[in-house]
Motif scaffolding. Sequence first.
Motif, PDB file in Angstrom:
ATOM      1  N   UNK A 126      35.637  44.242  10.568  1.00  0.00           N
ATOM      2  CA  UNK A 126      34.706  44.502   9.464  1.00  0.00           C
ATOM      3  C   UNK A 126      35.443  44.513   8.115  1.00  0.00           C
ATOM      4  N   UNK A 127      36.361  43.562   7.980  1.00  0.00           N
ATOM      5  CA  UNK A 127      37.181  43.450   6.773  1.00  0.00           C
ATOM      6  C   UNK A 127      37.073  42.023   6.253  1.00  0.00           C
ATOM      7  N   UNK A 128      36.549  41.865   5.041  1.00  0.00           N
ATOM      8  CA  UNK A 128      36.222  40.545   4.502  1.00  0.00           C
ATOM      9  C   UNK A 128      37.230  40.080   3.458  1.00  0.00           C
ATOM     10  N   UNK A 129      37.605  38.818   3.537  1.00  0.00           N
ATOM     11  CA  UNK A 129      38.424  38.207   2.496  1.00  0.00           C
ATOM     12  C   UNK A 129      37.619  38.098   1.202  1.00  0.00           C
ATOM     13  N   UNK A 130      38.194  38.587   0.111  1.00  0.00           N
ATOM     14  CA  UNK A 130      37.574  38.446  -1.203  1.00  0.00           C
ATOM     15  C   UNK A 130      38.256  37.315  -1.971  1.00  0.00           C
ATOM     16  N   UNK A 131      39.561  37.390  -2.117  1.00  0.00           N
ATOM     17  CA  UNK A 131      40.321  36.362  -2.833  1.00  0.00           C
ATOM     18  C   UNK A 131      41.773  36.420  -2.414  1.00  0.00           C
ATOM     19  N   UNK A 132      42.481  35.341  -2.663  1.00  0.00           N
ATOM     20  CA  UNK A 132      43.913  35.276  -2.415  1.00  0.00           C
ATOM     21  C   UNK A 132      44.671  35.791  -3.627  1.00  0.00           C
TER      22      UNK A 132
ATOM     23  N   UNK B  67      51.674  34.845  -6.621  1.00  0.00           N
ATOM     24  CA  UNK B  67      52.779  35.270  -7.472  1.00  0.00           C
ATOM     25  C   UNK B  67      53.646  34.045  -7.738  1.00  0.00           C
ATOM     26  N   UNK B  68      53.653  33.587  -8.998  1.00  0.00           N
ATOM     27  CA  UNK B  68      54.418  32.409  -9.405  1.00  0.00           C
ATOM     28  C   UNK B  68      54.096  31.202  -8.522  1.00  0.00           C
ATOM     29  N   UNK B  69      52.804  31.011  -8.276  1.00  0.00           N
ATOM     30  CA  UNK B  69      52.350  29.844  -7.547  1.00  0.00           C
ATOM     31  C   UNK B  69      52.392  29.957  -6.043  1.00  0.00           C
ATOM     32  N   UNK B  70      52.842  31.068  -5.522  1.00  0.00           N
ATOM     33  CA  UNK B  70      52.935  31.257  -4.074  1.00  0.00           C
ATOM     34  C   UNK B  70      51.947  32.311  -3.616  1.00  0.00           C
ATOM     35  N   UNK B  71      51.285  32.043  -2.504  1.00  0.00           N
ATOM     36  CA  UNK B  71      50.344  33.019  -1.950  1.00  0.00           C
ATOM     37  C   UNK B  71      51.133  34.152  -1.305  1.00  0.00           C
ATOM     38  N   UNK B  72      50.852  35.369  -1.745  1.00  0.00           N
ATOM     39  CA  UNK B  72      51.608  36.539  -1.271  1.00  0.00           C
ATOM     40  C   UNK B  72      50.703  37.587  -0.641  1.00  0.00           C
ATOM     41  N   UNK B  73      49.450  37.260  -0.445  1.00  0.00           N
ATOM     42  CA  UNK B  73      48.551  38.225   0.175  1.00  0.00           C
ATOM     43  C   UNK B  73      47.119  37.919  -0.159  1.00  0.00           C
ATOM     44  N   UNK B  74      46.273  38.907   0.059  1.00  0.00           N
ATOM     45  CA  UNK B  74      44.843  38.704  -0.171  1.00  0.00           C
ATOM     46  C   UNK B  74      44.178  40.014  -0.555  1.00  0.00           C
ATOM     47  N   UNK B  75      43.130  39.867  -1.345  1.00  0.00           N
ATOM     48  CA  UNK B  75      42.267  40.986  -1.692  1.00  0.00           C
ATOM     49  C   UNK B  75      41.167  41.068  -0.643  1.00  0.00           C
ATOM     50  N   UNK B  76      40.941  42.237  -0.085  1.00  0.00           N
ATOM     51  CA  UNK B  76      40.010  42.403   1.013  1.00  0.00           C
ATOM     52  C   UNK B  76      38.952  43.449   0.665  1.00  0.00           C
TER      53      UNK B  76
ATOM     54  N   UNK C  20      31.924  30.302   4.690  1.00  0.00           N
ATOM     55  CA  UNK C  20      32.946  29.544   3.970  1.00  0.00           C
ATOM     56  C   UNK C  20      33.895  30.370   3.128  1.00  0.00           C
ATOM     57  N   UNK C  21      34.142  31.615   3.531  1.00  0.00           N
ATOM     58  CA  UNK C  21      34.950  32.513   2.696  1.00  0.00           C
ATOM     59  C   UNK C  21      36.348  31.980   2.410  1.00  0.00           C
ATOM     60  N   UNK C  22      36.981  31.397   3.407  1.00  0.00           N
ATOM     61  CA  UNK C  22      38.351  30.925   3.227  1.00  0.00           C
ATOM     62  C   UNK C  22      38.454  29.723   2.310  1.00  0.00           C
ATOM     63  N   UNK C  23      37.555  28.751   2.474  1.00  0.00           N
ATOM     64  CA  UNK C  23      37.577  27.573   1.596  1.00  0.00           C
ATOM     65  C   UNK C  23      37.333  27.997   0.156  1.00  0.00           C
ATOM     66  N   UNK C  24      36.354  28.876  -0.058  1.00  0.00           N
ATOM     67  CA  UNK C  24      36.040  29.313  -1.419  1.00  0.00           C
ATOM     68  C   UNK C  24      37.201  30.056  -2.051  1.00  0.00           C
ATOM     69  N   UNK C  25      37.820  30.959  -1.311  1.00  0.00           N
ATOM     70  CA  UNK C  25      38.941  31.723  -1.856  1.00  0.00           C
ATOM     71  C   UNK C  25      40.123  30.820  -2.165  1.00  0.00           C
TER      72      UNK C  25
ATOM     73  N   UNK D 127      33.282  39.342  -8.620  1.00  0.00           N
ATOM     74  CA  UNK D 127      34.307  39.445  -7.581  1.00  0.00           C
ATOM     75  C   UNK D 127      34.609  40.885  -7.216  1.00  0.00           C
ATOM     76  N   UNK D 128      34.249  41.811  -8.080  1.00  0.00           N
ATOM     77  CA  UNK D 128      34.501  43.230  -7.828  1.00  0.00           C
ATOM     78  C   UNK D 128      33.417  43.880  -6.984  1.00  0.00           C
ATOM     79  N   UNK D 129      32.426  43.109  -6.552  1.00  0.00           N
ATOM     80  CA  UNK D 129      31.326  43.662  -5.765  1.00  0.00           C
ATOM     81  C   UNK D 129      31.847  44.322  -4.495  1.00  0.00           C
ATOM     82  N   UNK D 130      31.144  45.339  -4.046  1.00  0.00           N
ATOM     83  CA  UNK D 130      31.473  45.997  -2.780  1.00  0.00           C
ATOM     84  C   UNK D 130      30.447  45.672  -1.702  1.00  0.00           C
TER      85      UNK D 130
END
Length: 530
Positions: free
Chosen positions: A149-155, A158-167, A204-209, A465-468
């Motif tokens: 029950x944890x949704x990807x919000x955005x990636x 850091x300096x062009x490299x993916x270092x995590x995700x906002x959930x 389509x959460x991953x493609x959009x993010x 994007x800040x929606x809960x």
Amino acid sequence: MATILVIGSGLGGLLAAVRAADAGHRVVLVTKSVLPESNTRYAQGGIAAALFRDDSVDAHVLDTLRAGAGLCDPAAVQVLCAEGPARVRDLIRFGVDFDRDESGVARGLEAAHSRSRVVHAGGDATGAAVEAALVATVRRRAAIEVHEHTMLVDLILDRGEVVGARMLGPNGVQFSLTADAVILATGGAGALYTHTTNPVVATGDGVAAAYRAGASVADAEFYQFHPTALAVPGTPLVSEAVRGEGAVLRDQLGERFMLTEHPDAELAPRDVVARAIARQMERQNGAPVLLDATGLGRDLLETRFPTITAACRAAGLDWAVEPIPVAPAAHYWMGGVETDTWARTSLPGLFAVGEVARTGAHGANRLASNSLLEAAVFADRAVRALGQPWPIHTHTTPTQIFDATQPADLYRPMVETALLPTDLKTLINRRQLQRLLWDCAGVHRSGTGLRSAAAILGDWSSPPATSTSVAALEDRNLLDLARLLVAAALAREESRGAHFRADFSETRLELAWSRSQSLELVPAKEAIAC
């Protein structure tokens, strides 16, 4: 030991998590619903692989290329078909109990395959069997930390490299997860359309993010419509394998109509059958066509297709004695986050596997039962590529720290900017979006309809994007993806594979290329903390 964030719990995500844990990494596996819920769970037909003596990798490659309508990446197809048999054997070791007959593992024939090579489990419950086995395997790995029950919000970059995700967590609070690498396995986006075989989580959460973070997305115009979904509420899938066993399609008068549409009749590629059904439905004032499986006998139908039999019974239908109504429904997205043959995207640190990815293996039209195979093959390759040097891509990636959860004015589109106006006014309505895409960007398309859809989509705004709210964040993703799909469909002025335009009804040899779409991220005035 690296920390690997895997987002999604279908075959691709589960297998990647297991492989990464077994390689000694710490794995954080997140999924929007419960762990077993995904597109994989609903897959019926099976997994295509050259496992048998009368088959070959070369034959599977040729069938895949033919179905892909000139748009497959031959290298990706070769990887898919050559490594597929080993991945099927892996699934057997992980506990998938494929059906057997007197010769060993049972196999079936599906549309556009030149050999019977599709292995299945539980009759037509292959996806459920695969999902159950891999979920059990994940739960036995102490190195895998699971967040349901944890949704990807955005990636987060850091300096062009993916270092995590906002959930978005189950408590309705957004939080960040950091990782040494992120593997997207979020599946497709059937929720773009009114009629779909996908579960409700497929937004389509991953493609959009990935797109918002600046990753390259390709082939967004190619959405496959399965020819035969049961024409009842919920549009349950009626597997291609039913026609492989000998079922035929009939019009309202009981006449077979596929005989004049294609030399392979009911076993023609999916795009051909879906369009033929849509045309026949137009001649019948929108009434569904009929799938006649009565000649197969009750014993075979109930043994080989228990899931479909149950769906028919739930709808008050007995397909052993009468033909059942079927119609096309959105099923699988060939487009997605562009990757190489090691599942690496254009953003360092970000992998994509399964339906979220555009590997190039499917081209303009996926061959039946290649989807689970692709997820397994490229999930395995993604883990093997962990820690390896990232290839240099032709387009630049952001150099500043960027967090896509920040306001939208931090980025701007590079393509079709007219579809993304800054003065958006009307909040997206999901049902209206689904109807719009079904009518204007569905099985049949035209420039007039696509331009109308683009104008309407351009007047809608996204939730913040800040929606809960999970639903609001899904709507945000669906609007982004609808714009991408319509823009790509407008740009491709031909008909090819799953993309058919009435105003450009022929395939043009000079357009045998894939369209990439990406955002150029405008640097923020100040660095944004990750």
